[in-house]
Design a protein around this motif. Structure first.
Motif, PDB file in Angstrom:
ATOM      1  N   ALA A  57     -12.451  -1.713   0.399  1.00  0.00           N
ATOM      2  CA  ALA A  57     -11.087  -1.556  -0.123  1.00  0.00           C
ATOM      3  C   ALA A  57     -10.059  -1.807   0.971  1.00  0.00           C
ATOM      4  O   ALA A  57     -10.168  -1.282   2.077  1.00  0.00           O
ATOM      5  CB  ALA A  57     -10.906  -0.156  -0.693  1.00  0.00           C
ATOM      6  N   GLY A  58      -9.066  -2.621   0.659  1.00  0.00           N
ATOM      7  CA  GLY A  58      -7.970  -2.875   1.597  1.00  0.00           C
ATOM      8  C   GLY A  58      -8.281  -3.866   2.689  1.00  0.00           C
ATOM      9  O   GLY A  58      -7.387  -4.195   3.488  1.00  0.00           O
ATOM     10  N   LYS A  59      -9.495  -4.379   2.764  1.00  0.00           N
ATOM     11  CA  LYS A  59      -9.859  -5.302   3.848  1.00  0.00           C
ATOM     12  C   LYS A  59      -9.150  -6.644   3.711  1.00  0.00           C
ATOM     13  O   LYS A  59      -8.697  -7.236   4.694  1.00  0.00           O
ATOM     14  CB  LYS A  59     -11.374  -5.515   3.880  1.00  0.00           C
ATOM     15  N   THR A  60      -9.061  -7.148   2.485  1.00  0.00           N
ATOM     16  CA  THR A  60      -8.409  -8.427   2.232  1.00  0.00           C
ATOM     17  C   THR A  60      -6.906  -8.216   2.069  1.00  0.00           C
ATOM     18  O   THR A  60      -6.471  -7.425   1.232  1.00  0.00           O
ATOM     19  CB  THR A  60      -8.964  -9.082   0.958  1.00  0.00           C
ATOM     20  N   THR A  61      -6.123  -8.917   2.880  1.00  0.00           N
ATOM     21  CA  THR A  61      -4.666  -8.886   2.761  1.00  0.00           C
ATOM     22  C   THR A  61      -4.166 -10.306   2.521  1.00  0.00           C
ATOM     23  O   THR A  61      -4.883 -11.274   2.794  1.00  0.00           O
ATOM     24  CB  THR A  61      -4.010  -8.291   4.021  1.00  0.00           C
ATOM     25  N   PRO A  62      -2.935 -10.464   2.024  1.00  0.00           N
ATOM     26  CA  PRO A  62      -2.450 -11.802   1.681  1.00  0.00           C
ATOM     27  C   PRO A  62      -2.307 -12.715   2.898  1.00  0.00           C
ATOM     28  O   PRO A  62      -2.049 -12.257   4.014  1.00  0.00           O
ATOM     29  CB  PRO A  62      -1.082 -11.524   1.043  1.00  0.00           C
ATOM     30  N   THR A  63      -2.448 -13.996   2.650  1.00  0.00           N
ATOM     31  CA  THR A  63      -2.215 -15.005   3.680  1.00  0.00           C
ATOM     32  C   THR A  63      -0.714 -15.224   3.841  1.00  0.00           C
ATOM     33  O   THR A  63      -0.028 -15.560   2.876  1.00  0.00           O
ATOM     34  CB  THR A  63      -2.895 -16.332   3.306  1.00  0.00           C
ATOM     35  N   LYS A  64      -0.209 -15.051   5.030  1.00  0.00           N
ATOM     36  CA  LYS A  64       1.228 -15.147   5.279  1.00  0.00           C
ATOM     37  C   LYS A  64       1.731 -16.575   5.068  1.00  0.00           C
ATOM     38  O   LYS A  64       1.090 -17.536   5.495  1.00  0.00           O
ATOM     39  CB  LYS A  64       1.531 -14.695   6.713  1.00  0.00           C
ATOM     40  N   VAL A  65       2.900 -16.696   4.408  1.00  0.00           N
ATOM     41  CA  VAL A  65       3.493 -18.017   4.199  1.00  0.00           C
ATOM     42  C   VAL A  65       4.754 -18.220   5.023  1.00  0.00           C
ATOM     43  O   VAL A  65       5.270 -19.330   5.106  1.00  0.00           O
ATOM     44  CB  VAL A  65       3.799 -18.263   2.703  1.00  0.00           C
ATOM     45  N   GLN A  67       7.895 -16.828   4.660  1.00  0.00           N
ATOM     46  CA  GLN A  67       9.201 -16.666   4.030  1.00  0.00           C
ATOM     47  C   GLN A  67       9.072 -15.753   2.829  1.00  0.00           C
ATOM     48  O   GLN A  67       7.966 -15.492   2.341  1.00  0.00           O
ATOM     49  CB  GLN A  67       9.771 -18.014   3.602  1.00  0.00           C
ATOM     50  N   LEU A  68      10.222 -15.266   2.338  1.00  0.00           N
ATOM     51  CA  LEU A  68      10.213 -14.366   1.190  1.00  0.00           C
ATOM     52  C   LEU A  68       9.903 -15.107  -0.101  1.00  0.00           C
ATOM     53  O   LEU A  68       9.106 -14.637  -0.916  1.00  0.00           O
ATOM     54  CB  LEU A  68      11.561 -13.650   1.079  1.00  0.00           C
ATOM     55  N   ASP A  69      10.525 -16.274  -0.300  1.00  0.00           N
ATOM     56  CA  ASP A  69      10.297 -17.041  -1.521  1.00  0.00           C
ATOM     57  C   ASP A  69       8.861 -17.559  -1.529  1.00  0.00           C
ATOM     58  O   ASP A  69       8.432 -18.290  -0.644  1.00  0.00           O
ATOM     59  CB  ASP A  69      11.279 -18.214  -1.588  1.00  0.00           C
ATOM     60  N   GLY A  70       8.119 -17.152  -2.530  1.00  0.00           N
ATOM     61  CA  GLY A  70       6.719 -17.540  -2.625  1.00  0.00           C
ATOM     62  C   GLY A  70       5.767 -16.630  -1.881  1.00  0.00           C
ATOM     63  O   GLY A  70       4.560 -16.907  -1.823  1.00  0.00           O
ATOM     64  N   ALA A  71       6.279 -15.530  -1.329  1.00  0.00           N
ATOM     65  CA  ALA A  71       5.437 -14.616  -0.560  1.00  0.00           C
ATOM     66  C   ALA A  71       4.380 -13.982  -1.462  1.00  0.00           C
ATOM     67  O   ALA A  71       4.695 -13.451  -2.528  1.00  0.00           O
ATOM     68  CB  ALA A  71       6.293 -13.538   0.089  1.00  0.00           C
ATOM     69  N   PRO A  72       3.110 -14.002  -1.043  1.00  0.00           N
ATOM     70  CA  PRO A  72       2.044 -13.390  -1.839  1.00  0.00           C
ATOM     71  C   PRO A  72       2.001 -11.884  -1.663  1.00  0.00           C
ATOM     72  O   PRO A  72       2.304 -11.353  -0.592  1.00  0.00           O
ATOM     73  CB  PRO A  72       0.782 -14.045  -1.276  1.00  0.00           C
ATOM     74  N   VAL A  73       1.606 -11.204  -2.730  1.00  0.00           N
ATOM     75  CA  VAL A  73       1.471  -9.744  -2.745  1.00  0.00           C
ATOM     76  C   VAL A  73       0.149  -9.414  -3.416  1.00  0.00           C
ATOM     77  O   VAL A  73      -0.153  -9.932  -4.494  1.00  0.00           O
ATOM     78  CB  VAL A  73       2.627  -9.079  -3.516  1.00  0.00           C
ATOM     79  N   HIS A 103       1.792  -7.060   1.779  1.00  0.00           N
ATOM     80  CA  HIS A 103       2.480  -8.357   1.797  1.00  0.00           C
ATOM     81  C   HIS A 103       3.056  -8.582   3.200  1.00  0.00           C
ATOM     82  O   HIS A 103       4.034  -7.971   3.585  1.00  0.00           O
ATOM     83  CB  HIS A 103       3.577  -8.409   0.726  1.00  0.00           C
ATOM     84  N   PRO A 104       2.465  -9.466   3.987  1.00  0.00           N
ATOM     85  CA  PRO A 104       2.856  -9.641   5.394  1.00  0.00           C
ATOM     86  C   PRO A 104       4.189 -10.336   5.618  1.00  0.00           C
ATOM     87  O   PRO A 104       4.731 -10.280   6.732  1.00  0.00           O
ATOM     88  CB  PRO A 104       1.713 -10.482   5.961  1.00  0.00           C
ATOM     89  N   ASP A 105       4.759 -10.981   4.591  1.00  0.00           N
ATOM     90  CA  ASP A 105       5.973 -11.769   4.801  1.00  0.00           C
ATOM     91  C   ASP A 105       7.269 -10.970   4.738  1.00  0.00           C
ATOM     92  O   ASP A 105       8.323 -11.483   5.116  1.00  0.00           O
ATOM     93  CB  ASP A 105       6.041 -12.898   3.766  1.00  0.00           C
ATOM     94  N   PHE A 106       7.225  -9.738   4.283  1.00  0.00           N
ATOM     95  CA  PHE A 106       8.449  -8.945   4.183  1.00  0.00           C
ATOM     96  C   PHE A 106       8.096  -7.469   4.160  1.00  0.00           C
ATOM     97  O   PHE A 106       6.954  -7.090   3.911  1.00  0.00           O
ATOM     98  CB  PHE A 106       9.266  -9.336   2.943  1.00  0.00           C
ATOM     99  N   ASP A 107       9.093  -6.642   4.420  1.00  0.00           N
ATOM    100  CA  ASP A 107       8.920  -5.186   4.412  1.00  0.00           C
ATOM    101  C   ASP A 107       9.912  -4.594   3.421  1.00  0.00           C
ATOM    102  O   ASP A 107      11.121  -4.822   3.545  1.00  0.00           O
ATOM    103  CB  ASP A 107       9.173  -4.632   5.817  1.00  0.00           C
ATOM    104  N   ASP A 108       9.411  -3.874   2.438  1.00  0.00           N
ATOM    105  CA  ASP A 108      10.291  -3.272   1.432  1.00  0.00           C
ATOM    106  C   ASP A 108      10.201  -1.750   1.444  1.00  0.00           C
ATOM    107  O   ASP A 108      10.436  -1.097   0.432  1.00  0.00           O
ATOM    108  CB  ASP A 108       9.990  -3.828   0.042  1.00  0.00           C
ATOM    109  N   ASN A 122       8.702  -4.134   9.917  1.00  0.00           N
ATOM    110  CA  ASN A 122       7.692  -5.119  10.288  1.00  0.00           C
ATOM    111  C   ASN A 122       6.283  -4.776   9.796  1.00  0.00           C
ATOM    112  O   ASN A 122       5.306  -5.305  10.308  1.00  0.00           O
ATOM    113  CB  ASN A 122       7.648  -5.277  11.812  1.00  0.00           C
ATOM    114  N   ASP A 123       6.183  -3.892   8.814  1.00  0.00           N
ATOM    115  CA  ASP A 123       4.846  -3.405   8.463  1.00  0.00           C
ATOM    116  C   ASP A 123       4.512  -3.555   6.974  1.00  0.00           C
ATOM    117  O   ASP A 123       3.799  -2.742   6.396  1.00  0.00           O
ATOM    118  CB  ASP A 123       4.670  -1.949   8.898  1.00  0.00           C
ATOM    119  N   GLY A 124       5.001  -4.632   6.364  1.00  0.00           N
ATOM    120  CA  GLY A 124       4.710  -4.858   4.951  1.00  0.00           C
ATOM    121  C   GLY A 124       3.246  -5.106   4.662  1.00  0.00           C
ATOM    122  O   GLY A 124       2.782  -4.891   3.540  1.00  0.00           O
TER     123      GLY A 124
END
Length: 240
Positions: A57-65, A67-73, A103-108, A122-124
């Motif tokens: 669980a949690g091992k796979t994280t999204p591939t960073k792109v 930018q925010l537009d199109g960012a995978p979650v 989601h590595p491309d942004f922090d919410d 910096n920890d999305g």
């Protein structure tokens, strides 16, 4: 409640169809649900929400792109029968869900420093929770998106911990831990109107952010990776 069950059943059909047609890079055992549970601990005044998977669980994280537009979650998601007002939103149509996301491309989560480096934006990529309102959205393959609203709509109520985006989303800061084959989050009773009698289900999903195309949702579900139940009708009850 009937409309919610119908919506979820429709999503289940979309999930089955799309899974046969296409499998993403994220469809692996780390998101294949084996079990889901929510357990109430009355002596502590909390519920413990858990999703157990076949992999890690949690091992796979999204591939960073980049930018925010199109960012995978990616998300481990608990659709529930809770009311929007139970978690701090105004009453509105849709499904209240607790989503554990990366989601590595942004922090919410501007109030929380999940990686403890004294930098808050910096920890999305660290797995963290969101309350969201999901609704049917046929514009995306997964059939659901986070419900949006127009900026300045005075009828909309969000919790003070919201990330200031025009969606029904909150960043409540509950502790999330992923260890071995289980990811879990602890939610204080008072943070959901002391409700411990709700129904729920478990879903893993691939989502994507959109900031450029008005014909697509800001945060849509593009692939349902796994479902805990057979038909997504919230069959599970909180255990004591």
């Amino acid at each position: 409640m009937k409309s919610i069950l119908l919506l979820l059943s429709t999503t289940m059909l979309l999930y089955t169809t799309n899974s046969c047609a296409q499998e993403s890079e994220y469809k692996n055992d780390n998101f294949k649900i084996d079990e889901v549970s929510v357990t109430h601990k009355p002596d502590l005044g909390v519920t413990i929400w858990e999703i157990t998977v076949d992999g890690t669980a949690g091992k796979t994280t999204p591939t960073k792109v980049g930018q925010l537009d199109g960012a995978p979650v990616l998300g481990y998601v608990f659709p529930t029968s809770l009311k929007p007002t139970d978690v701090g939103f105004n009453q509105t149509d849709g499904i209240v869900a607790l989503a554990l996301t990366s989601h590595p491309d942004f922090d919410d989560t501007p109030l929380w420093d999940e990686n403890s480096d004294q930098i808050y934006n910096n920890d999305g990529v660290i797995w963290h929770p969101h309350w969201v309102i999901l609704h049917e959205d046929k514009r995306v393959k997964g059939g659901l998106s986070v419900k949006q609203f127009k900026k300045g709509d005075e009828t909309v109520v969000l919790p003070p911990t919201n990330p200031e985006m025009p969606m029904y989303m909150d960043s409540p800061g509950y502790p999330v831990t992923a260890k071995s084959n289980t990811i879990k989050v602890i939610v204080p009773d008072y943070r959901m109107n002391n409700r411990t009698d709700f129904s729920y289900d478990g879903v893993t999903a691939f989502m994507k952010v959109n900031t450029s195309n008005e014909n697509l949702p800001m945060l849509g579900v593009y692939e349902v990776l796994s479902v805990a139940s057979v038909d997504l009708t919230l069959p599970y009850k909180v255990k004591n």
